[in-house]
Scaffold this motif. Sequence first.
Motif, PDB file in Angstrom:
ATOM      1  N   ILE A 541      27.803  40.629  42.183  1.00 12.16           N
ATOM      2  CA  ILE A 541      28.812  40.805  41.136  1.00 12.16           C
ATOM      3  C   ILE A 541      29.646  39.533  41.007  1.00 12.16           C
ATOM      4  CG2 ILE A 541      30.863  42.116  40.470  1.00 12.16           C
ATOM      5  CD1 ILE A 541      28.198  43.645  40.195  1.00 12.16           C
ATOM      6  N   ILE A 542      30.008  38.946  42.138  1.00 10.12           N
ATOM      7  CA  ILE A 542      30.783  37.703  42.111  1.00 10.12           C
ATOM      8  C   ILE A 542      29.982  36.596  41.436  1.00 10.12           C
ATOM      9  CG2 ILE A 542      31.746  35.865  43.562  1.00 10.12           C
ATOM     10  CD1 ILE A 542      32.563  38.088  45.548  1.00 10.12           C
ATOM     11  N   ASP A 543      28.690  36.534  41.738  1.00 13.90           N
ATOM     12  CA  ASP A 543      27.832  35.517  41.126  1.00 13.90           C
ATOM     13  C   ASP A 543      27.741  35.707  39.616  1.00 13.90           C
ATOM     14  OD1 ASP A 543      25.844  33.293  41.482  1.00 13.90           O
ATOM     15  OD2 ASP A 543      24.533  34.793  40.555  1.00 13.90           O
ATOM     16  N   GLN A 544      27.743  36.961  39.181  1.00 11.44           N
ATOM     17  CA  GLN A 544      27.585  37.259  37.749  1.00 11.44           C
ATOM     18  C   GLN A 544      28.910  37.185  36.993  1.00 11.44           C
ATOM     19  OE1 GLN A 544      25.655  40.996  37.037  1.00 11.44           O
ATOM     20  NE2 GLN A 544      25.628  40.757  34.825  1.00 11.44           N
ATOM     21  N   ALA A 557      39.422  50.740  38.789  1.00  5.94           N
ATOM     22  CA  ALA A 557      38.490  51.873  38.872  1.00  5.94           C
ATOM     23  C   ALA A 557      38.832  52.841  40.000  1.00  5.94           C
ATOM     24  CB  ALA A 557      37.064  51.353  39.069  1.00  5.94           C
ATOM     25  N   THR A 558      39.846  52.501  40.805  1.00  3.18           N
ATOM     26  CA  THR A 558      40.177  53.329  41.974  1.00  3.18           C
ATOM     27  C   THR A 558      41.512  54.028  41.765  1.00  3.18           C
ATOM     28  OG1 THR A 558      39.001  51.746  43.396  1.00  3.18           O
ATOM     29  CG2 THR A 558      40.449  53.340  44.484  1.00  3.18           C
ATOM     30  N   PRO A 559      41.498  55.251  41.233  1.00  2.20           N
ATOM     31  CA  PRO A 559      42.769  55.979  41.061  1.00  2.20           C
ATOM     32  C   PRO A 559      43.467  56.140  42.406  1.00  2.20           C
ATOM     33  CG  PRO A 559      40.954  57.113  39.945  1.00  2.20           C
ATOM     34  CD  PRO A 559      40.341  56.050  40.798  1.00  2.20           C
ATOM     35  N   ASP A 560      44.785  56.025  42.393  1.00  2.00           N
ATOM     36  CA  ASP A 560      45.551  56.125  43.632  1.00  2.00           C
ATOM     37  C   ASP A 560      45.233  57.425  44.351  1.00  2.00           C
ATOM     38  OD1 ASP A 560      46.992  53.692  43.239  1.00  2.00           O
ATOM     39  OD2 ASP A 560      48.225  54.727  41.753  1.00  2.00           O
ATOM     40  N   ASN A 569      28.132  48.319  35.153  1.00  2.16           N
ATOM     41  CA  ASN A 569      28.905  47.831  34.004  1.00  2.16           C
ATOM     42  C   ASN A 569      30.413  47.941  34.206  1.00  2.16           C
ATOM     43  OD1 ASN A 569      29.110  50.572  33.878  1.00  2.16           O
ATOM     44  ND2 ASN A 569      28.570  50.765  31.714  1.00  2.16           N
ATOM     45  N   SER A 570      30.843  48.502  35.336  1.00  5.91           N
ATOM     46  CA  SER A 570      32.289  48.646  35.594  1.00  5.91           C
ATOM     47  C   SER A 570      32.984  47.290  35.642  1.00  5.91           C
ATOM     48  CB  SER A 570      32.527  49.383  36.917  1.00  5.91           C
ATOM     49  OG  SER A 570      31.999  50.687  36.885  1.00  5.91           O
ATOM     50  N   PHE A 571      32.251  46.252  36.017  1.00 10.54           N
ATOM     51  CA  PHE A 571      32.869  44.950  36.237  1.00 10.54           C
ATOM     52  C   PHE A 571      33.039  44.156  34.938  1.00 10.54           C
ATOM     53  CE2 PHE A 571      30.695  46.442  39.986  1.00 10.54           C
ATOM     54  CZ  PHE A 571      31.723  46.424  40.907  1.00 10.54           C
ATOM     55  N   GLU A 572      32.481  44.690  33.859  1.00 10.50           N
ATOM     56  CA  GLU A 572      32.725  44.067  32.554  1.00 10.50           C
ATOM     57  C   GLU A 572      34.188  44.211  32.159  1.00 10.50           C
ATOM     58  OE1 GLU A 572      29.980  45.720  29.775  1.00 10.50           O
ATOM     59  OE2 GLU A 572      28.205  45.049  30.889  1.00 10.50           O
ATOM     60  N   LEU A 573      34.813  45.278  32.630  1.00  4.09           N
ATOM     61  CA  LEU A 573      36.240  45.497  32.374  1.00  4.09           C
ATOM     62  C   LEU A 573      37.054  44.313  32.879  1.00  4.09           C
ATOM     63  CD1 LEU A 573      38.539  47.566  31.582  1.00  4.09           C
ATOM     64  CD2 LEU A 573      38.524  48.245  33.985  1.00  4.09           C
ATOM     65  N   ASN A 579      38.913  37.075  30.552  1.00  3.51           N
ATOM     66  CA  ASN A 579      38.692  36.257  29.352  1.00  3.51           C
ATOM     67  C   ASN A 579      39.868  36.382  28.383  1.00  3.51           C
ATOM     68  OD1 ASN A 579      36.247  35.210  30.165  1.00  3.51           O
ATOM     69  ND2 ASN A 579      35.033  36.811  29.179  1.00  3.51           N
ATOM     70  N   LYS A 580      40.421  37.595  28.306  1.00  3.22           N
ATOM     71  CA  LYS A 580      41.568  37.835  27.422  1.00  3.22           C
ATOM     72  C   LYS A 580      42.753  36.981  27.873  1.00  3.22           C
ATOM     73  CE  LYS A 580      43.279  40.701  24.128  1.00  3.22           C
ATOM     74  NZ  LYS A 580      42.661  40.935  22.805  1.00  3.22           N
ATOM     75  N   ILE A 581      43.030  36.994  29.175  1.00  2.00           N
ATOM     76  CA  ILE A 581      44.137  36.189  29.718  1.00  2.00           C
ATOM     77  C   ILE A 581      43.882  34.704  29.484  1.00  2.00           C
ATOM     78  CG2 ILE A 581      45.259  35.435  31.857  1.00  2.00           C
ATOM     79  CD1 ILE A 581      45.040  38.238  32.912  1.00  2.00           C
ATOM     80  N   TRP A 582      42.649  34.293  29.737  1.00  2.00           N
ATOM     81  CA  TRP A 582      42.292  32.870  29.587  1.00  2.00           C
ATOM     82  C   TRP A 582      42.504  32.412  28.146  1.00  2.00           C
ATOM     83  CZ3 TRP A 582      41.426  28.825  32.570  1.00  2.00           C
ATOM     84  CH2 TRP A 582      40.735  27.719  32.072  1.00  2.00           C
ATOM     85  N   ASN A 583      41.994  33.195  27.205  1.00  2.57           N
ATOM     86  CA  ASN A 583      42.099  32.816  25.791  1.00  2.57           C
ATOM     87  C   ASN A 583      43.548  32.859  25.315  1.00  2.57           C
ATOM     88  OD1 ASN A 583      39.340  32.381  25.533  1.00  2.57           O
ATOM     89  ND2 ASN A 583      38.932  34.514  25.008  1.00  2.57           N
TER      90      ASN A 583
END
Length: 886
Positions: A541-544, A557-560, A569-573, A579-583
Amino acid sequence: MAEQKKKGKPYNPKETEDIRYKEWLDADYFKGDPKSDKDPFTVVIPPPNVTDILHLGHALNNVIQDILVRHNRMSGRETEWLPGADHAGIATQVVVEKQLAKEGKTRRDLGRDKFLERVREWAYRNKDLILGQLKKIGCSCDWERTRFTFDENLSKSVTEVFLRLYEKGLIYKGNRIVNWCPQDQTSISDDEVEHKEVDSHLWFVRYKLKGTDEYLTVATTRPETMLGDTALAVNPTDARFKKFVGKTVILPILEREIPIVADSYVDIEFGTGVVKVTPAHDPNDFEIGRRHDLPQINIMNLDGTLNENAGKYKGLDRFEGRKQLLKDLEAKGYLIKTEKYKLSVGTHDRCKTIIEPMLSEQWFVKMKPLAEPAIEAVKSGKLRFHPDHWSKTYLHWMENIRDWCISRQLWWGHRIPIYYCQECDEVIAAAAMPEKCPKCGATAILQDEDVLDTWFSSWLWPFSVFGWPDKTEMLKKFYPTDVLVTASEIIFLWVARMVMAGYEFMGELPFSDVYIHGTVRDSNGVKMSKSLGNGIDPLLIIDQYGADSLRISIILATPDGQDPWIGQNSFELGRNFNNKIWNASRFVMMNLGDDPIDFDQLPKEKLILIDQWILSRLEKTIKGVNQSFKDFKLNTAAKLLYDFVWKDFCDWYIELIKPRLYGESDEDRQAARQVSGYVLKRILLLMHPFIPFITEEIYQQLTGGNGMGTINYGPWPEVEDGFENDELEDRLNRIQTVVNTIRNIRSEMNVPPGKRADVLIRITDEELGGILTEYIDYYKDLAKIEKVVIDTEVKKPTMSASAVIPGAEIFIPLEGLIDVDFERKRLNKDLKNLKTQLEKLSKKLANPDYLANAPEDVVNRDKSKRSDFEDRVEKINTNLEQLMNW
């Protein structure tokens, strides 16, 4: 960096993360200073086993720790996050023995010393590998102080603790029933036994009363152990069997005479009310045997085969012996009935072998005296669990604690510091091999062959890693630690024992807070495991996506207090968020101009509504995040930040300041620059514990040349009292509701994104009408409005879609914007698909078996999905109804 900012190069974590991490290590940002006058914040890492390979559970655990550590480092505390690894006795020895087996060798072929040399070499190599994987995640540990439970000083701590407890009479050697693993041929503690329910049988066997033709029948789930029976027992209050107490029966097959005893342990309701007593193979029978002075007959070898006490079944595997015995019992008329029975079977948590309760001479720790202060710590509130319900689990176990079997029949581990004189049998407890026996002076001395349970070193971890029993600077500064982050399955194995050790050897708690996180599950709610093949490799996941994407995704993804469900696909979030912060950051920085800006100052007299609004939202967000950290609710903190960054800052504030940035007024432009830079800097500071790499990268670009240094030390943003304004936020919220409603209508009716639309708003709330009229420039472009009419007398146009909001009804004429026939067909097709899915899900939720057997969180997710389907069906029907009227 300046070139990257200027060219607007897309963010690439592969070009950033390794470089930034090396910079941090070279600068010693993570190294705790025992001479510092700052308040300490200490975390000791739950040491991963050297046999482990990094999985998502490790990633979640260590990301949580890193967030807490980074937050406290930025808040001005002297942080020490001490890393390390556990030697993992059984697990490691098994791995190396398997390697030897492939070479056609056994550990005994090598001998103890050479075998341990080989294990040590493998363990240290693997230790470095897994700790290196934690660095890829961005863990800000004090790596120069990495500890291993087999290090010289930690081994010294283990010996010291054993000797102290032995001298106090809290360690003893005795014959007790232990959990024996025939596969690994060692005893294991109660906490290393996993129980699973299996389909089995209850066998009814009759025993003949001596000198009569009468029989007593017993029910058993382990018939092979009857070969070690030394009595039958009945309850003294059971009138059915009082006359038999004191008499004897003949043990079937072996024809051994055994007594009938009365004992209150016997459950009158179970089976026939008569139980067989096998003191060497059942913990409860062992206690009955002690009360009635019964002999103890062990029928089993260490490998699970039957021994000479089993008669003709000698040499058979225990389960094969069971089969043969049952055949013989049936043939001789002793087996009178067999019933199906659900049985809870104990298995070794590592190799999954069914454990055998067996009488064995082992070393034990008396736990009740140690447990008393550890129980009081929770009851008094000194030790807190997060979530709190785990404190009940802790207390239940502690209040029913049993002595701890600490000896293991292994070679890899801390060898028990007990020595035996071969001349006079003197038992000597010593830190090293004595030169001669203190009693008789003989030099023929041998050390105990067994090693200590792995957890015997782990329970000392919070203070042994800082040099105890020596009084070091590190121990004085960083003990006690602050918080322990771990999973629920080792509350007993590790957490409770550390609390007991802390009180016994340091006189105080080892930590004040215990953060229990959930167990990682796949997207179907199934616990991730190597055997099921449903795990996700964090390194892939880190590589991707990059480490930051892994980190923020897994926290979101981890509710308290709950288990996270995570798919590929969870890591697309996280990737999309980064990307949003970067842009957004690039946009802000590209519009800052050439003049230097102080990002800690605000032009308060020049702030307009939208500036005041974003500063109010920022103040509330900081307060909410601070409270979430205080409550150990990191998911809540992450969601607050996610919503503020994505919705408030990126989607609204940045969009609303564009006309000012591109307008003619220098004063407006400078105010927008100042506020956007001020807010961006605080976003980076707030987000740094969650996504350290990208925030450092942007922070360096934003503050470059201002001598502000690394983001690692913050400072953590303070609440600027005076900005919070609920009335102002309410006005903006009402504008946002209008814009979102218009966007929803356009989306549902499939209006092309590039087309502007006329909007008519019928006002029923005068205040809302005033807000929409006054701030029309704020939302006209955001909602892609061509022309807007705001009035109390607006009539619904023909061929228009509408929606009602509090205080108004909104109409969008659609003639010329959409193809009506095409939209009718599209909506009907969507409706058909949705109804099919809804019908399928409703049937599933109407199935009593599913509701009874599926995990509660799985059922709740399906119910939520059904509700979502129902809402979507209702919306499509509404839209179709409007289209049908045209």
